[in-house]
Motif scaffolding. Structure first.
Motif, PDB file in Angstrom:
ATOM      1  N   TYR A  10     169.843 -17.565 -29.015  1.00  0.00           N
ATOM      2  CA  TYR A  10     170.937 -16.603 -28.865  1.00  0.00           C
ATOM      3  C   TYR A  10     170.397 -15.199 -28.645  1.00  0.00           C
ATOM      4  N   ILE A  11     171.126 -14.421 -27.875  1.00  0.00           N
ATOM      5  CA  ILE A  11     170.876 -12.989 -27.773  1.00  0.00           C
ATOM      6  C   ILE A  11     172.205 -12.282 -27.991  1.00  0.00           C
ATOM      7  N   GLY A  12     172.108 -11.078 -28.478  1.00  0.00           N
ATOM      8  CA  GLY A  12     173.287 -10.233 -28.643  1.00  0.00           C
ATOM      9  C   GLY A  12     173.079  -8.977 -27.815  1.00  0.00           C
ATOM     10  N   PRO A  13     173.660  -8.920 -26.629  1.00  0.00           N
ATOM     11  CA  PRO A  13     173.405  -7.782 -25.741  1.00  0.00           C
ATOM     12  C   PRO A  13     173.780  -6.420 -26.325  1.00  0.00           C
ATOM     13  N   ARG A  14     174.798  -6.376 -27.179  1.00  0.00           N
ATOM     14  CA  ARG A  14     175.227  -5.111 -27.775  1.00  0.00           C
ATOM     15  C   ARG A  14     175.560  -5.307 -29.252  1.00  0.00           C
ATOM     16  N   ALA A  15     175.366  -4.258 -30.011  1.00  0.00           N
ATOM     17  CA  ALA A  15     175.662  -4.287 -31.439  1.00  0.00           C
ATOM     18  C   ALA A  15     177.106  -4.694 -31.672  1.00  0.00           C
ATOM     19  N   LYS A  16     177.306  -5.522 -32.680  1.00  0.00           N
ATOM     20  CA  LYS A  16     178.626  -5.929 -33.165  1.00  0.00           C
ATOM     21  C   LYS A  16     179.391  -6.840 -32.212  1.00  0.00           C
ATOM     22  N   GLU A  17     178.850  -7.122 -31.041  1.00  0.00           N
ATOM     23  CA  GLU A  17     179.519  -8.039 -30.114  1.00  0.00           C
ATOM     24  C   GLU A  17     179.015  -9.454 -30.365  1.00  0.00           C
ATOM     25  N   PRO A  18     179.773 -10.457 -29.953  1.00  0.00           N
ATOM     26  CA  PRO A  18     179.360 -11.841 -30.195  1.00  0.00           C
ATOM     27  C   PRO A  18     178.001 -12.167 -29.581  1.00  0.00           C
ATOM     28  N   MET A  19     177.271 -13.021 -30.264  1.00  0.00           N
ATOM     29  CA  MET A  19     175.995 -13.515 -29.764  1.00  0.00           C
ATOM     30  C   MET A  19     176.284 -14.485 -28.620  1.00  0.00           C
ATOM     31  N   GLN A  20     175.380 -14.520 -27.646  1.00  0.00           N
ATOM     32  CA  GLN A  20     175.536 -15.407 -26.494  1.00  0.00           C
ATOM     33  C   GLN A  20     174.430 -16.459 -26.521  1.00  0.00           C
ATOM     34  N   ARG A  21     174.832 -17.701 -26.388  1.00  0.00           N
ATOM     35  CA  ARG A  21     173.854 -18.789 -26.344  1.00  0.00           C
ATOM     36  C   ARG A  21     173.227 -18.816 -24.954  1.00  0.00           C
ATOM     37  N   VAL A  22     171.895 -18.955 -24.915  1.00  0.00           N
ATOM     38  CA  VAL A  22     171.158 -19.058 -23.660  1.00  0.00           C
ATOM     39  C   VAL A  22     170.222 -20.256 -23.752  1.00  0.00           C
ATOM     40  N   ASP A  23     169.862 -20.825 -22.613  1.00  0.00           N
ATOM     41  CA  ASP A  23     168.929 -21.956 -22.610  1.00  0.00           C
ATOM     42  C   ASP A  23     167.504 -21.506 -22.864  1.00  0.00           C
ATOM     43  N   GLU A  24     167.189 -20.299 -22.406  1.00  0.00           N
ATOM     44  CA  GLU A  24     165.844 -19.759 -22.581  1.00  0.00           C
ATOM     45  C   GLU A  24     165.909 -18.241 -22.554  1.00  0.00           C
ATOM     46  N   VAL A  25     164.849 -17.619 -23.091  1.00  0.00           N
ATOM     47  CA  VAL A  25     164.785 -16.163 -23.123  1.00  0.00           C
ATOM     48  C   VAL A  25     163.319 -15.748 -23.074  1.00  0.00           C
ATOM     49  N   LYS A  26     163.052 -14.634 -22.410  1.00  0.00           N
ATOM     50  CA  LYS A  26     161.686 -14.117 -22.364  1.00  0.00           C
ATOM     51  C   LYS A  26     161.424 -13.289 -23.613  1.00  0.00           C
ATOM     52  N   ALA A  27     160.350 -13.648 -24.317  1.00  0.00           N
ATOM     53  CA  ALA A  27     159.892 -12.901 -25.493  1.00  0.00           C
ATOM     54  C   ALA A  27     158.807 -11.935 -25.038  1.00  0.00           C
ATOM     55  N   VAL A  28     158.921 -10.676 -25.449  1.00  0.00           N
ATOM     56  CA  VAL A  28     157.958  -9.652 -25.046  1.00  0.00           C
ATOM     57  C   VAL A  28     157.341  -9.052 -26.305  1.00  0.00           C
ATOM     58  N   ALA A  29     156.024  -9.184 -26.419  1.00  0.00           N
ATOM     59  CA  ALA A  29     155.316  -8.648 -27.587  1.00  0.00           C
ATOM     60  C   ALA A  29     155.570  -7.144 -27.718  1.00  0.00           C
ATOM     61  N   GLY A  30     155.878  -6.731 -28.936  1.00  0.00           N
ATOM     62  CA  GLY A  30     156.127  -5.322 -29.196  1.00  0.00           C
ATOM     63  C   GLY A  30     157.512  -4.839 -28.835  1.00  0.00           C
ATOM     64  N   ARG A  31     158.350  -5.682 -28.258  1.00  0.00           N
ATOM     65  CA  ARG A  31     159.700  -5.292 -27.840  1.00  0.00           C
ATOM     66  C   ARG A  31     160.782  -6.177 -28.416  1.00  0.00           C
ATOM     67  N   GLY A  32     160.637  -7.507 -28.232  1.00  0.00           N
ATOM     68  CA  GLY A  32     161.674  -8.429 -28.668  1.00  0.00           C
ATOM     69  C   GLY A  32     162.054  -9.382 -27.562  1.00  0.00           C
TER      70      GLY A  32
END
Length: 160
Positions: A10-32
């Motif tokens: 899951y990712i939450g594009p904006r604070a307090k908004e619903p989380m969105q389910r994704v199949d995959e996401v890029k993880a970036v060291a030092g960022r998230g």
């Protein structure tokens, strides 16, 4: 030794908004996680506590199922506001430990306890049922992609 899996991401594009389910996401060291509110420094706690505590959060599917049963509510994994839902992974034991999620190496930083903000945003009585099982905050050690179905395991020891 255990080996678990990623149940969902899951990712939450904006604070307090619903989380969105994704199949995959890029993880970036030092960022998230790309597209997540903390990656973009737009999370509710971005000013209070900066990275690495906010790079990625994980929670056990088993904890969510037990908390939902205790609270008497149907609990969607997105309600936890965590990024990665695992199955078969003892997250509480991974503080100060390196582990891998697919191709991405993480280091457990601290346990994530439930807070009033989580209860307000999710709108369910989650505080008490999630105490000591609300997940793990982790630091991303290398760039890569995290996918649903990825294997989660303790990283092999690498001498300095």
């Amino acid at each position: 030794m255990w080996q678990g899996t990623v149940d969902s991401v899951y990712i939450g594009p904006r604070a307090k908004e619903p989380m969105q389910r994704v199949d995959e996401v890029k993880a970036v060291a030092g960022r998230g996680l790309e597209g997540d509110r903390y990656f973009n420094l737009g999370g509710s706690f971005s000013e209070d506590e900066h990275l690495p505590k906010r790079e990625v959060t994980l929670i056990e599917a088993e904890s969510l199922e037990a908390a939902g049963a205790e609270a008497g509510v149907q609990l969607d994994p997105a309600d936890s506001r965590r990024n990665i839902v695992t199955r078969g992974v003892p997250l509480n034991h991974l503080v100060d430990t390196e582990f891998s999620v697919g191709e991405v190496r993480l280091r457990g930083i601290k346990l994530a306890e439930p807070c009033a903000h989580l209860a307000r945003v999710a709108g369910k009585g989650l505080l008490k049922p999630l105490i000591h099982r609300a997940g793990l905050r982790a630091q991303i050690l290398n760039d890569g992609v995290i996918r649903s179905g990825d294997t989660v395991r303790v990283a092999p020891y690498r001498p300095a």
